[in-house]
Design an enzyme around this catalytic site. Sequence first.
Site, PDB file in Angstrom:
ATOM      1  N   TYR A   1      -2.982   5.114  -3.395  1.00 19.56           N
ATOM      2  CA  TYR A   1      -4.096   5.717  -2.873  1.00 19.56           C
ATOM      3  C   TYR A   1      -3.694   7.146  -3.785  1.00 19.56           C
ATOM      4  O   TYR A   1      -2.778   7.576  -4.134  1.00 19.56           O
ATOM      5  CB  TYR A   1      -3.723   6.384  -1.574  1.00 19.56           C
ATOM      6  CG  TYR A   1      -4.321   5.629  -0.334  1.00 19.56           C
ATOM      7  CD1 TYR A   1      -5.818   5.690  -0.217  1.00 19.56           C
ATOM      8  CD2 TYR A   1      -3.914   4.300   0.242  1.00 19.56           C
ATOM      9  CE1 TYR A   1      -6.547   5.152   0.785  1.00 19.56           C
ATOM     10  CE2 TYR A   1      -4.262   3.750   1.257  1.00 19.56           C
ATOM     11  CZ  TYR A   1      -5.731   3.856   1.509  1.00 19.56           C
ATOM     12  OH  TYR A   1      -6.402   3.187   2.354  1.00 19.56           O
TER      13      TYR A   1
ATOM     14  N   HIS B   1     -13.131  -3.688   0.520  1.00 17.91           N
ATOM     15  CA  HIS B   1     -12.131  -3.210   1.327  1.00 17.91           C
ATOM     16  C   HIS B   1     -12.405  -4.074   2.728  1.00 17.91           C
ATOM     17  O   HIS B   1     -11.967  -3.583   3.867  1.00 17.91           O
ATOM     18  CB  HIS B   1     -12.335  -1.803   2.028  1.00 17.91           C
ATOM     19  CG  HIS B   1     -10.749  -1.081   1.951  1.00 17.91           C
ATOM     20  ND1 HIS B   1     -10.173  -0.418   0.923  1.00 17.91           N
ATOM     21  CD2 HIS B   1     -10.312  -0.721   3.174  1.00 17.91           C
ATOM     22  CE1 HIS B   1      -9.036   0.302   1.607  1.00 17.91           C
ATOM     23  NE2 HIS B   1      -9.042  -0.213   2.891  1.00 17.91           N
TER      24      HIS B   1
ATOM     25  N   ARG C   1     -14.516  -2.647   5.745  1.00 18.36           N
ATOM     26  CA  ARG C   1     -13.963  -1.497   6.763  1.00 18.36           C
ATOM     27  C   ARG C   1     -14.514  -0.360   6.260  1.00 18.36           C
ATOM     28  O   ARG C   1     -14.478   0.281   7.209  1.00 18.36           O
ATOM     29  CB  ARG C   1     -12.411  -1.463   6.718  1.00 18.36           C
ATOM     30  CG  ARG C   1     -11.708  -2.902   7.028  1.00 18.36           C
ATOM     31  CD  ARG C   1     -10.223  -2.668   7.056  1.00 18.36           C
ATOM     32  NE  ARG C   1      -9.824  -1.980   8.221  1.00 18.36           N
ATOM     33  CZ  ARG C   1      -8.568  -1.143   8.444  1.00 18.36           C
ATOM     34  NH1 ARG C   1      -8.355  -0.629   7.288  1.00 18.36           N
ATOM     35  NH2 ARG C   1      -8.355  -0.670   9.399  1.00 18.36           N
TER      36      ARG C   1
ATOM     37  N   SER D   1       0.872  -1.244   0.067  1.00 18.18           N
ATOM     38  CA  SER D   1      -0.150   0.196  -0.051  1.00 18.18           C
ATOM     39  C   SER D   1       0.791   1.117   0.011  1.00 18.18           C
ATOM     40  O   SER D   1       2.198   1.359   0.618  1.00 18.18           O
ATOM     41  CB  SER D   1      -0.849   0.097   1.147  1.00 18.18           C
ATOM     42  OG  SER D   1      -1.314   1.443   1.485  1.00 18.18           O
TER      43      SER D   1
ATOM     44  N   ARG E   1     -15.380   4.523  11.625  1.00 19.54           N
ATOM     45  CA  ARG E   1     -15.202   3.129  12.109  1.00 19.54           C
ATOM     46  C   ARG E   1     -15.493   3.265  13.646  1.00 19.54           C
ATOM     47  O   ARG E   1     -14.541   3.624  14.573  1.00 19.54           O
ATOM     48  CB  ARG E   1     -13.949   2.456  11.862  1.00 19.54           C
ATOM     49  CG  ARG E   1     -13.703   2.356  10.351  1.00 19.54           C
ATOM     50  CD  ARG E   1     -12.188   2.147  10.013  1.00 19.54           C
ATOM     51  NE  ARG E   1     -11.969   1.878   8.557  1.00 19.54           N
ATOM     52  CZ  ARG E   1     -10.826   2.086   7.963  1.00 19.54           C
ATOM     53  NH1 ARG E   1      -9.775   2.243   8.591  1.00 19.54           N
ATOM     54  NH2 ARG E   1     -10.995   1.953   6.573  1.00 19.54           N
TER      55      ARG E   1
HETATM   56  C1  LIG Z   1      -5.488  -3.054   8.745  1.00 22.59           C
HETATM   57  C2  LIG Z   1      -5.845  -3.018   7.452  1.00 22.59           C
HETATM   58  C3  LIG Z   1      -5.253  -1.810   6.644  1.00 22.59           C
HETATM   59  C4  LIG Z   1      -5.632  -1.814   5.230  1.00 22.59           C
HETATM   60  N1  LIG Z   1      -5.178  -0.819   4.525  1.00 22.59           N
HETATM   61  C5  LIG Z   1      -5.490  -1.017   3.302  1.00 22.59           C
HETATM   62  C6  LIG Z   1      -4.679   0.036   2.353  1.00 22.59           C
HETATM   63  O1  LIG Z   1      -3.646   0.786   2.742  1.00 22.59           O
HETATM   64  N2  LIG Z   1      -4.719  -0.193   0.940  1.00 22.59           N
HETATM   65  C7  LIG Z   1      -5.911  -0.976   0.461  1.00 22.59           C
HETATM   66  O2  LIG Z   1      -6.077  -0.825  -0.827  1.00 22.59           O
HETATM   67  N3  LIG Z   1      -6.310  -1.681   1.220  1.00 22.59           N
HETATM   68  C8  LIG Z   1      -6.180  -1.753   2.611  1.00 22.59           C
HETATM   69  N4  LIG Z   1      -6.870  -2.661   3.264  1.00 22.59           N
HETATM   70  C9  LIG Z   1      -7.945  -3.511   2.506  1.00 22.59           C
HETATM   71  C10 LIG Z   1      -7.174  -4.813   2.146  1.00 22.59           C
HETATM   72  O3  LIG Z   1      -6.436  -4.555   1.118  1.00 22.59           O
HETATM   73  C11 LIG Z   1      -8.251  -5.708   1.831  1.00 22.59           C
HETATM   74  O4  LIG Z   1      -9.130  -5.258   0.841  1.00 22.59           O
HETATM   75  C12 LIG Z   1      -9.161  -6.410   2.779  1.00 22.59           C
HETATM   76  O5  LIG Z   1      -8.449  -6.250   3.950  1.00 22.59           O
HETATM   77  C13 LIG Z   1      -9.458  -7.672   2.546  1.00 22.59           C
HETATM   78  O6  LIG Z   1     -10.650  -8.294   3.391  1.00 22.59           O
HETATM   79  P1  LIG Z   1     -10.184  -9.342   4.511  1.00 22.59           P
HETATM   80  O7  LIG Z   1      -9.511  -8.440   5.719  1.00 22.59           O
HETATM   81  O8  LIG Z   1     -11.506  -9.607   5.040  1.00 22.59           O
HETATM   82  O9  LIG Z   1      -9.138 -10.353   3.898  1.00 22.59           O
HETATM   83  C14 LIG Z   1      -6.621  -2.733   4.524  1.00 22.59           C
HETATM   84  C15 LIG Z   1      -7.172  -3.617   5.391  1.00 22.59           C
HETATM   85  C16 LIG Z   1      -6.821  -3.650   6.856  1.00 22.59           C
HETATM   86  C17 LIG Z   1      -7.469  -4.818   7.735  1.00 22.59           C
END
Ligand SMILES: Cc1cc2nc3c(=O)[nH]c(=O)nc-3n(C[C@H](O)[C@H](O)[C@H](O)COP(=O)(O)O)c2cc1C
Length: 293
Positions: A45, A191, A194, A22, A80
Amino acid sequence: MTCASEILAKAAYAHNIPYILSTVGTASIETIAEITQGNAWFQLYHPKEDKLRDDLINRAAAAEYQVLVILSDVPTFAYRAKEIRNGLAIPPKMTFLNMLQILGSPNWAIQTLIAGQPEFKTLKPYIPKGLSISHLGVFMNQTFSGRLNEEKIKPIRDRWKGKLVLKGVVSEEDTEKAIALGLDGIIVSNHGGRQLDAGESTIKPLATIAEKYKGQIKIMMDSGIRTGPDIACTLASGAEFAFLGRSFMYGVAALGKEGGNHTISILKRQFQQVMEQLCCERIADLPNHLIKK
Ligand SMILES: Cc1cc2nc3c(=O)[nH]c(=O)nc-3n(C[C@H](O)[C@H](O)[C@H](O)COP(=O)(O)O)c2cc1C
């Protein structure tokens, strides 16, 4: 101390699977390129300024990344509630409960003290020197604007000569836009839930998107995948690759340097077991009951 990004990039490289770094990861574009011999993917991003966008893209190209991933599902930062309640913020809030948890994990506390505060290593050259952590959140808000449209994607397509993937697609409409823009792939993703509690589970639109657009664009998926059977459903429903987020973070949180390899190994074993139990030699052999709609 090696950071989670480096641990996971090493594990992914060892297992010959892609690691997506990322923009706000804790390792730099250049470090992860070195660890993965140029096999990592970089997730952008979207910066408000074209200059920063172009600089990040140029760095990824210079480090010989093969795939650039544009993130489309963070038009604004999410509300969140759980993170607010737990004090997960910039700067982090020290609550009585946090203190108790730190005292209960002395090894982690010592390692964290030695390693110092985690940093957004890729962004370090652009963050004003001496910026306090309490102003970092403001800097991030001022620097990045997640709201994407075709006009913002076109110049990225023109500049980036490698494969270009859009992450955060959940609809046929956006898949068609990605194809029209000449993108190479999409990651059907919410995502990991989240961003929006009211979002759709990604496995639901996947099968329809795959049926309609497979062959025109590479289709991958993430969000909510935790086990080998989940991977089997994802692939049976038409994705060509399954990505995971949290499971790897849990692995590293529990086992440190061994966490990445451990998590990938469990998933591989579970997935292989599904294939063996169902007498499937190829993904195409997976039975229809695994297709989720
Ligand atoms: C702590 C955390 C930080 C994340 N940061 C990013 C990020 O910086 N960029 C991004 O594209 N996705 C980010 N994601 C989303 C993940 O890339 C991904 O889409 C997601 O975690 C997949 O779902 P899962 O956690 O249920 O496997 C983040 C997820 C988590 C849990």
